[in-house]
Design an enzyme around this catalytic site. Structure first.
Site, PDB file in Angstrom:
ATOM      1  CG  HIS A 117      73.565 151.515  47.886  1.00 25.98           C
ATOM      2  ND1 HIS A 117      74.129 150.743  46.891  1.00 25.98           N
ATOM      3  CD2 HIS A 117      72.618 150.720  48.461  1.00 25.98           C
ATOM      4  CE1 HIS A 117      73.559 149.552  46.856  1.00 25.98           C
ATOM      5  NE2 HIS A 117      72.639 149.521  47.796  1.00 25.98           N
ATOM      6  CG  ASP A 118      69.005 150.642  49.119  1.00 23.53           C
ATOM      7  OD1 ASP A 118      69.371 150.514  47.938  1.00 23.53           O
ATOM      8  OD2 ASP A 118      68.993 149.698  49.935  1.00 23.53           O
ATOM      9  CD  GLU A 160      76.258 151.350  50.992  1.00 21.77           C
ATOM     10  OE1 GLU A 160      76.323 151.170  49.759  1.00 21.77           O
ATOM     11  OE2 GLU A 160      75.191 151.327  51.630  1.00 21.77           O
ATOM     12  CD  GLU A 185      76.253 152.638  44.829  1.00 24.83           C
ATOM     13  OE1 GLU A 185      76.945 152.710  45.863  1.00 24.83           O
ATOM     14  OE2 GLU A 185      75.337 151.808  44.689  1.00 24.83           O
TER      15      GLU A 185
END
Length: 357
Positions: free
Chosen positions: A263-264, A292, A323
């Site tokens: 998600h980064d 996640e 996200e």
């Protein structure tokens, strides 16, 4: 009939106005909640209550003495925290009021299984808060990411050059692991059966991998992260540490594990990481285990608001992270060459996504 309908509409609008008049204050002064909780952690209020000995709850004067605080100021902080049910008041035998822990306040302990103290201190730190002031400029102009605008470099470079912040970041990720991993083990016990080796890609200080190996002791774990992160990791039985860059390659194992890593990064970067993971596992029997958030799967889920807030965090603190919905996960996994995947909800903010070559 029309008159009755108009009357009903008027009452609905009036109720909405009254609700809005109350609700808006949460946005005007909402920062005070996190500030008061941060204050409680920094003062060690939960720890002092936890360590109190005696038949009665700890009183204000005892708490102030332990913490070397002004009783008047501490009373105001405690009144606020009790109102929001973080601590609880309880009478003592001496007709005074004492304080006791709640299930929530135990998460403010500086140690302990369910502690989220480091996570709270990270997100409420001046470093992280300063980025939020650039959110609207980033959205409007599609310019510099807010964290880079505030600090002149991205979060990862900043962590390398500021070891104190980097350590707090790793400790906060360990907090998240202590919450998520039991939910993974409880909700998806079969996921790790048949594995002999497991590489945790971006595993930080190894907390998540250590917990998994304790639950599945036949697995050898490989904690894989950048050199400055791995150098701070603790040696543990059944676990080895390897440093490197996940954008270049990933150590070979029966399965790759990624928790709160993808998600980064944007889709292109995710695809590259996933391709490297796919190359590191056996073609016939290997899998990638992703932990996640999956946005929008169940709008009645009590944790959906957390996933949406995390998406705002990604906007503020990463260059291009986000996200993802189930369709967005399907896209990056397909582009990375995976033939199929399964999404398994667990009792946590995240879901478990198993992807197969």
């Amino acid at each position: 009939m029309a008159e009755a309908k108009n009357e009903l509409l008027y009452k609905v609008e009036e109720a909405e106005e009254e609700a809005a008049a109350v609700e808006v204050w949460k946005y005007i002064l909402g920062f005070s909640n996190i500030a008061a909780v941060k204050c409680a952690i920094e003062l060690g209020i939960a720890d002092s209550i936890h360590n109190h000995q005696g038949p009665n709850p700890i009183t204000l004067s005892e708490l102030a003495s332990n913490l070397k605080c002004s009783p008047t100021s501490l009373h105001r902080i405690m009144r606020f925290l009790v109102h929001f049910r973080i601590f609880k008041e309880q009478p003592t035998t001496g007709d005074t009021i004492g304080y006791v822990q709640t299930t929530l306040s135990r998460r403010l302990l500086t140690g302990g299984e369910n502690s989220m103290a480091s996570f709270i201190l990270l997100e409420s730190s001046p470093v992280m808060l300063s980025a939020w002031h650039g959110l609207s400029a980033s959205v409007r102009a599609d310019g510099n990411p807010p964290f880079e605008a505030a600090h002149g470099q991205d979060l990862w470079k900043f962590a390398v050059e500021n070891p104190g912040h980097g350590k707090l970041f790793d400790e906060s990720m360990a907090c998240g692991a202590r919450v998520a991993v039991p939910a993974i083990i409880d909700g998806c016990p079969e996921t790790f059966h048949g594995l002999k080796t497991l590489v945790d890609v971006g595993g930080g200080n190894g907390t998540a991998l250590h917990m998994l190996i304790k639950a599945y002791p036949w697995i050898h774990g490989i904690n894989f992260d950048l050199p400055h992160v791995v150098s701070e990791a603790t040696d543990r039985d059944g676990l080895s540490h390897t440093c490197g860059d996940m954008f270049h390659s990933v150590p070979k194992a029966d399965a790759a594990f990624l928790m709160w890593v993808l998600h980064d990064w944007n889709d292109e970067e995710c695809i590259q990481i996933l391709k490297n993971c796919r190359e590191a596992i056996p073609k016939d029997t290997g899998k990638v285990i992703i932990v996640e958030a999956v946005i929008g799967e169940d709008r009645n889920d009590k944790l959906e608001y957390v996933r949406l807030m995390l998406d705002m965090v990604m906007m503020a603190h990463t260059s291009s992270g986000k996200e993802r919905t189930s369709k967005e996960w399907e896209f990056v996994l397909r582009e990375a060459g995976f033939s199929r995947h399964i999404i398994k909800p667990i009792r946590a903010v995240q879901s478990v996504i198993e992807a197969f070559p």
